[in-house]
Design a protein around this motif. Structure first.
Motif, PDB file in Angstrom:
ATOM      1  N   PHE A  61     -12.163 -32.489   3.056  1.00 10.35           N
ATOM      2  CA  PHE A  61     -10.945 -31.796   2.651  1.00 10.35           C
ATOM      3  C   PHE A  61     -11.296 -30.760   1.593  1.00 10.35           C
ATOM      4  O   PHE A  61     -12.033 -31.047   0.650  1.00 10.35           O
ATOM      5  N   ASN A  62     -10.776 -29.570   1.764  1.00  6.57           N
ATOM      6  CA  ASN A  62     -11.081 -28.500   0.833  1.00  6.57           C
ATOM      7  C   ASN A  62     -10.378 -28.754  -0.497  1.00  6.57           C
ATOM      8  O   ASN A  62      -9.174 -29.019  -0.544  1.00  6.57           O
ATOM      9  N   SER A  63     -11.130 -28.651  -1.590  1.00  4.42           N
ATOM     10  CA  SER A  63     -10.558 -28.917  -2.913  1.00  4.42           C
ATOM     11  C   SER A  63      -9.571 -27.839  -3.340  1.00  4.42           C
ATOM     12  O   SER A  63      -8.803 -28.056  -4.284  1.00  4.42           O
ATOM     13  N   ARG A  64      -9.563 -26.696  -2.675  1.00  3.81           N
ATOM     14  CA  ARG A  64      -8.610 -25.642  -3.041  1.00  3.81           C
ATOM     15  C   ARG A  64      -7.171 -26.073  -2.772  1.00  3.81           C
ATOM     16  O   ARG A  64      -6.250 -25.609  -3.435  1.00  3.81           O
ATOM     17  N   PHE A  65      -6.960 -26.960  -1.791  1.00  4.61           N
ATOM     18  CA  PHE A  65      -5.616 -27.466  -1.542  1.00  4.61           C
ATOM     19  C   PHE A  65      -5.093 -28.221  -2.766  1.00  4.61           C
ATOM     20  O   PHE A  65      -3.900 -28.182  -3.070  1.00  4.61           O
ATOM     21  N   TYR A  66      -5.986 -28.920  -3.461  1.00  4.55           N
ATOM     22  CA  TYR A  66      -5.587 -29.677  -4.647  1.00  4.55           C
ATOM     23  C   TYR A  66      -5.117 -28.730  -5.751  1.00  4.55           C
ATOM     24  O   TYR A  66      -4.121 -28.995  -6.432  1.00  4.55           O
ATOM     25  N   VAL A  67      -5.818 -27.617  -5.932  1.00  4.48           N
ATOM     26  CA  VAL A  67      -5.429 -26.643  -6.963  1.00  4.48           C
ATOM     27  C   VAL A  67      -4.082 -26.019  -6.621  1.00  4.48           C
ATOM     28  O   VAL A  67      -3.212 -25.856  -7.489  1.00  4.48           O
ATOM     29  N   ILE A  68      -3.874 -25.690  -5.344  1.00  6.75           N
ATOM     30  CA  ILE A  68      -2.592 -25.104  -4.937  1.00  6.75           C
ATOM     31  C   ILE A  68      -1.458 -26.108  -5.119  1.00  6.75           C
ATOM     32  O   ILE A  68      -0.346 -25.757  -5.524  1.00  6.75           O
ATOM     33  N   ALA A  69      -1.739 -27.399  -4.839  1.00 10.14           N
ATOM     34  CA  ALA A  69      -0.716 -28.427  -5.049  1.00 10.14           C
ATOM     35  C   ALA A  69      -0.368 -28.555  -6.533  1.00 10.14           C
ATOM     36  O   ALA A  69       0.803 -28.757  -6.893  1.00 10.14           O
ATOM     37  N   LEU A  70      -1.365 -28.432  -7.410  1.00 11.66           N
ATOM     38  CA  LEU A  70      -1.082 -28.488  -8.847  1.00 11.66           C
ATOM     39  C   LEU A  70      -0.216 -27.310  -9.296  1.00 11.66           C
ATOM     40  O   LEU A  70       0.703 -27.476 -10.106  1.00 11.66           O
ATOM     41  N   VAL A  71      -0.509 -26.127  -8.769  1.00 13.54           N
ATOM     42  CA  VAL A  71       0.309 -24.963  -9.124  1.00 13.54           C
ATOM     43  C   VAL A  71       1.737 -25.141  -8.617  1.00 13.54           C
ATOM     44  O   VAL A  71       2.714 -24.796  -9.304  1.00 13.54           O
ATOM     45  N   PHE A  72       1.879 -25.715  -7.418  1.00 13.16           N
ATOM     46  CA  PHE A  72       3.219 -25.971  -6.883  1.00 13.16           C
ATOM     47  C   PHE A  72       3.976 -26.960  -7.777  1.00 13.16           C
ATOM     48  O   PHE A  72       5.166 -26.770  -8.075  1.00 13.16           O
ATOM     49  N   LEU A  73       3.295 -28.039  -8.202  1.00 13.32           N
ATOM     50  CA  LEU A  73       3.955 -29.008  -9.080  1.00 13.32           C
ATOM     51  C   LEU A  73       4.342 -28.384 -10.415  1.00 13.32           C
ATOM     52  O   LEU A  73       5.370 -28.716 -10.996  1.00 13.32           O
TER      53      LEU A  73
END
Length: 203
Positions: A61-73
């Motif tokens: 799983f690409n870790s960039r999805f985690y960063v985008i999820a943090l920005v969304f939160l």
């Protein structure tokens, strides 16, 4: 004599938490006994938004999805703070009591949004919102050979003729040399002559 409350505020919170845990547990137990349990292949497959899943679900799983999820939160929680601010800013009764409430709440919201925008600009400038893209790195050498010499060499090589490609096999198979009849019938003698010792007779 005034009635004194026997339960403190923390005791009320504890009772509220215990009641919530018991109610959630009762719901799970009721669901266990009343809900139908008919597992099949379709129910146990991973959900892919209505599409047929292909391959295994255990993929890197690409870790960039985690960063985008943090920005969304981050901006999702921001809306939680904007709603009570909007109720205070839009309340005419509070503003009629003191007009400074409107200006204070407006400046406070600008400061709050400014801090969030600064954080977003920092993340954007750092490149955490960009997807993984290969960076083109041009090779550099410390050679003292001028570029014109390389260009001249490339022009000379372009004049060479390249052999055309052929699908046929071009491996040369050597035929065995013919053997004469005299060589075939000749028998080579051994290079050494074996000698056998006779055993000594015991008297």
């Amino acid at each position: 004599m005034d009635d004194v409350s026997q339960i403190s505020e923390f005791g009320k919170i504890l009772i509220f938490l215990i009641t919530g845990i018991i109610l959630v547990g009762l719901l799970f137990v009721t669901n266990r006994f009343l809900a139908p349990n008919n597992p099949n292949y379709e129910k146990q497959t991973s959900y892919e938004c209505g599409e047929e899943p292909t391959g295994s679900a255990w993929l890197p799983f690409n870790s960039r999805f985690y960063v985008i999820a943090l920005v969304f939160l981050l901006f999702d929680v921001e809306m939680v703070f904007v709603f009570p601010w909007a109720t205070v800013f839009g309340n005419r009764e509070i503003i009629q009591l003191d007009e400074r409430w409107g200006w204070v709440s407006l400046i406070e919201m600008f400061v709050f949004l400014g801090i969030l925008i600064l954080g977003l600009a920092y993340v954007w400038r750092k490149g955490d919102l960009d997807w993984i893209k290969p960076t083109v790195v041009l090779p550099r050498t410390d050679a003292l050979v001028p570029q014109s010499l390389y260009e001249k060499l490339n022009l000379e090589q372009s004049s060479f003729k390249v052999k055309e490609f052929s699908m046929e096999a071009t491996i040369a198979i050597k035929e065995p040399a013919p053997v004469s009849s005299s060589e075939a019938t000749a028998i080579k003698k051994p290079m050494f002559k074996p000698t056998f010792k006779k055993p000594a007779n015991d008297a």
